[in-house]
Design a protein around this motif. Sequence first.
Motif, PDB file in Angstrom:
ATOM      1  N   THR A 132      -2.850   2.316  -1.797  1.00 14.45           N
ATOM      2  CA  THR A 132      -1.946   2.806  -2.640  1.00 14.45           C
ATOM      3  C   THR A 132      -0.832   2.452  -2.008  1.00 14.45           C
ATOM      4  O   THR A 132      -0.602   2.557  -0.668  1.00 14.45           O
ATOM      5  CB  THR A 132      -1.924   4.517  -2.866  1.00 14.45           C
ATOM      6  OG1 THR A 132      -3.263   4.662  -3.548  1.00 14.45           O
ATOM      7  CG2 THR A 132      -0.863   4.719  -4.089  1.00 14.45           C
ATOM      8  N   ALA A 133       0.453   1.960  -2.777  1.00 13.29           N
ATOM      9  CA  ALA A 133       1.573   1.695  -2.193  1.00 13.29           C
ATOM     10  C   ALA A 133       2.645   1.880  -3.174  1.00 13.29           C
ATOM     11  O   ALA A 133       2.278   1.979  -4.494  1.00 13.29           O
ATOM     12  CB  ALA A 133       1.769   0.231  -1.749  1.00 13.29           C
ATOM     13  N   LEU A 134       3.978   1.903  -2.936  1.00  8.17           N
ATOM     14  CA  LEU A 134       5.137   1.714  -3.578  1.00  8.17           C
ATOM     15  C   LEU A 134       5.704   0.385  -3.795  1.00  8.17           C
ATOM     16  O   LEU A 134       5.830  -0.172  -2.676  1.00  8.17           O
ATOM     17  CB  LEU A 134       6.230   2.774  -2.941  1.00  8.17           C
ATOM     18  CG  LEU A 134       7.529   2.685  -3.828  1.00  8.17           C
ATOM     19  CD1 LEU A 134       7.308   3.435  -5.307  1.00  8.17           C
ATOM     20  CD2 LEU A 134       8.829   3.279  -3.148  1.00  8.17           C
ATOM     21  N   VAL A 135       5.612  -0.241  -4.935  1.00 13.11           N
ATOM     22  CA  VAL A 135       5.990  -1.551  -5.057  1.00 13.11           C
ATOM     23  C   VAL A 135       7.379  -1.697  -5.876  1.00 13.11           C
ATOM     24  O   VAL A 135       7.587  -0.634  -6.717  1.00 13.11           O
ATOM     25  CB  VAL A 135       4.623  -2.328  -5.614  1.00 13.11           C
ATOM     26  CG1 VAL A 135       3.675  -2.288  -4.837  1.00 13.11           C
ATOM     27  CG2 VAL A 135       4.477  -2.098  -7.036  1.00 13.11           C
ATOM     28  N   THR A 136       8.011  -2.848  -5.681  1.00 16.23           N
ATOM     29  CA  THR A 136       8.807  -3.101  -6.562  1.00 16.23           C
ATOM     30  C   THR A 136       8.476  -4.502  -7.579  1.00 16.23           C
ATOM     31  O   THR A 136       8.005  -5.415  -6.969  1.00 16.23           O
ATOM     32  CB  THR A 136      10.064  -3.753  -5.811  1.00 16.23           C
ATOM     33  OG1 THR A 136      10.598  -2.404  -5.117  1.00 16.23           O
ATOM     34  CG2 THR A 136      11.351  -3.986  -6.813  1.00 16.23           C
ATOM     35  N   LEU A 137       8.694  -4.487  -8.996  1.00 15.82           N
ATOM     36  CA  LEU A 137       8.419  -5.575  -9.598  1.00 15.82           C
ATOM     37  C   LEU A 137       9.847  -6.211 -10.283  1.00 15.82           C
ATOM     38  O   LEU A 137      10.424  -5.184 -10.843  1.00 15.82           O
ATOM     39  CB  LEU A 137       7.425  -5.061 -10.730  1.00 15.82           C
ATOM     40  CG  LEU A 137       6.040  -4.499 -10.072  1.00 15.82           C
ATOM     41  CD1 LEU A 137       5.231  -3.644 -11.038  1.00 15.82           C
ATOM     42  CD2 LEU A 137       5.299  -5.592  -9.842  1.00 15.82           C
TER      43      LEU A 137
ATOM     44  N   GLN B 154       8.319  -6.474  -3.291  1.00 12.57           N
ATOM     45  CA  GLN B 154       8.264  -5.704  -2.309  1.00 12.57           C
ATOM     46  C   GLN B 154       6.963  -4.710  -2.258  1.00 12.57           C
ATOM     47  O   GLN B 154       6.592  -4.147  -3.239  1.00 12.57           O
ATOM     48  CB  GLN B 154       9.382  -4.868  -1.961  1.00 12.57           C
ATOM     49  CG  GLN B 154       9.381  -3.989  -0.630  1.00 12.57           C
ATOM     50  CD  GLN B 154      10.769  -3.180  -0.619  1.00 12.57           C
ATOM     51  OE1 GLN B 154      11.324  -2.949  -1.572  1.00 12.57           O
ATOM     52  NE2 GLN B 154      11.359  -3.343   0.624  1.00 12.57           N
ATOM     53  N   ILE B 155       6.377  -4.506  -1.089  1.00 12.19           N
ATOM     54  CA  ILE B 155       5.087  -3.560  -1.031  1.00 12.19           C
ATOM     55  C   ILE B 155       5.603  -2.819   0.000  1.00 12.19           C
ATOM     56  O   ILE B 155       5.753  -3.324   1.339  1.00 12.19           O
ATOM     57  CB  ILE B 155       3.819  -4.252  -0.679  1.00 12.19           C
ATOM     58  CG1 ILE B 155       3.495  -5.291  -1.845  1.00 12.19           C
ATOM     59  CG2 ILE B 155       2.852  -3.290  -0.638  1.00 12.19           C
ATOM     60  CD1 ILE B 155       2.358  -6.301  -1.459  1.00 12.19           C
ATOM     61  N   LEU B 156       5.422  -1.422  -0.245  1.00 17.80           N
ATOM     62  CA  LEU B 156       5.908  -0.182   0.891  1.00 17.80           C
ATOM     63  C   LEU B 156       4.516   0.264   0.968  1.00 17.80           C
ATOM     64  O   LEU B 156       4.170   1.174   0.136  1.00 17.80           O
ATOM     65  CB  LEU B 156       7.011   0.618   0.417  1.00 17.80           C
ATOM     66  CG  LEU B 156       8.583  -0.121   0.436  1.00 17.80           C
ATOM     67  CD1 LEU B 156       9.557   0.873  -0.037  1.00 17.80           C
ATOM     68  CD2 LEU B 156       8.666  -0.527   1.760  1.00 17.80           C
ATOM     69  N   ALA B 157       3.980   0.422   2.105  1.00 26.19           N
ATOM     70  CA  ALA B 157       2.645   1.039   2.336  1.00 26.19           C
ATOM     71  C   ALA B 157       3.070   1.672   3.609  1.00 26.19           C
ATOM     72  O   ALA B 157       3.153   1.298   4.739  1.00 26.19           O
ATOM     73  CB  ALA B 157       1.528   0.196   2.695  1.00 26.19           C
TER      74      ALA B 157
ATOM     75  N   GLU C  84       0.965  -7.696   1.976  1.00 25.53           N
ATOM     76  CA  GLU C  84      -0.103  -7.557   1.074  1.00 25.53           C
ATOM     77  C   GLU C  84      -0.783  -6.168   1.162  1.00 25.53           C
ATOM     78  O   GLU C  84      -0.585  -5.412   2.041  1.00 25.53           O
ATOM     79  CB  GLU C  84      -1.390  -8.507   1.460  1.00 25.53           C
ATOM     80  CG  GLU C  84      -2.215  -8.211   2.611  1.00 25.53           C
ATOM     81  CD  GLU C  84      -3.311  -9.111   2.893  1.00 25.53           C
ATOM     82  OE1 GLU C  84      -4.132  -8.915   3.510  1.00 25.53           O
ATOM     83  OE2 GLU C  84      -3.156 -10.367   2.716  1.00 25.53           O
ATOM     84  N   LEU C  85      -1.264  -5.838  -0.185  1.00 27.35           N
ATOM     85  CA  LEU C  85      -1.981  -4.564  -0.180  1.00 27.35           C
ATOM     86  C   LEU C  85      -3.505  -4.749  -0.681  1.00 27.35           C
ATOM     87  O   LEU C  85      -3.775  -5.457  -1.535  1.00 27.35           O
ATOM     88  CB  LEU C  85      -1.431  -3.711  -1.379  1.00 27.35           C
ATOM     89  CG  LEU C  85      -1.956  -2.524  -1.896  1.00 27.35           C
ATOM     90  CD1 LEU C  85      -1.540  -1.516  -0.735  1.00 27.35           C
ATOM     91  CD2 LEU C  85      -1.344  -2.111  -3.080  1.00 27.35           C
TER      92      LEU C  85
END
Length: 111
Positions: free
Chosen positions: A78-83, A62-65, A72-73
């Motif tokens: 900068t973003a909050l991501v889930t790995l 997940q990418i939250l921007a 995509e980023l």
Amino acid sequence: MTEHANPETHAVEVELQIDQVTVVTATEATATVRCTLGPVHRGAPFGHIRDAVEAIVLELTQILAHHRSVEELDSVHTALVTLQGQGVRHLASAAPGSRWEVIQGTNPPTS
């Protein structure tokens, strides 16, 4: 666009610089990151931490921007991501005055 293609595999190499990481479970973490080589796409697998010997097998799920989910980023954003995956415990937040940890991977194949 600053992405690099590996001519042997046709994979597009990507990198994320980690600022803050929160380990949620043994196989999931959220992190504030900056894209330094990309754009990076959701679903990208990461297999290396630059300058580290520990192996990781993580997928960007997940990418939250700007408070919304994106696919995509782009570089320098900068973003909050889930790995998710193996090796979450090897991820570390940046310490004041130190270099940020960088994870390296490739974009998923396009259909």
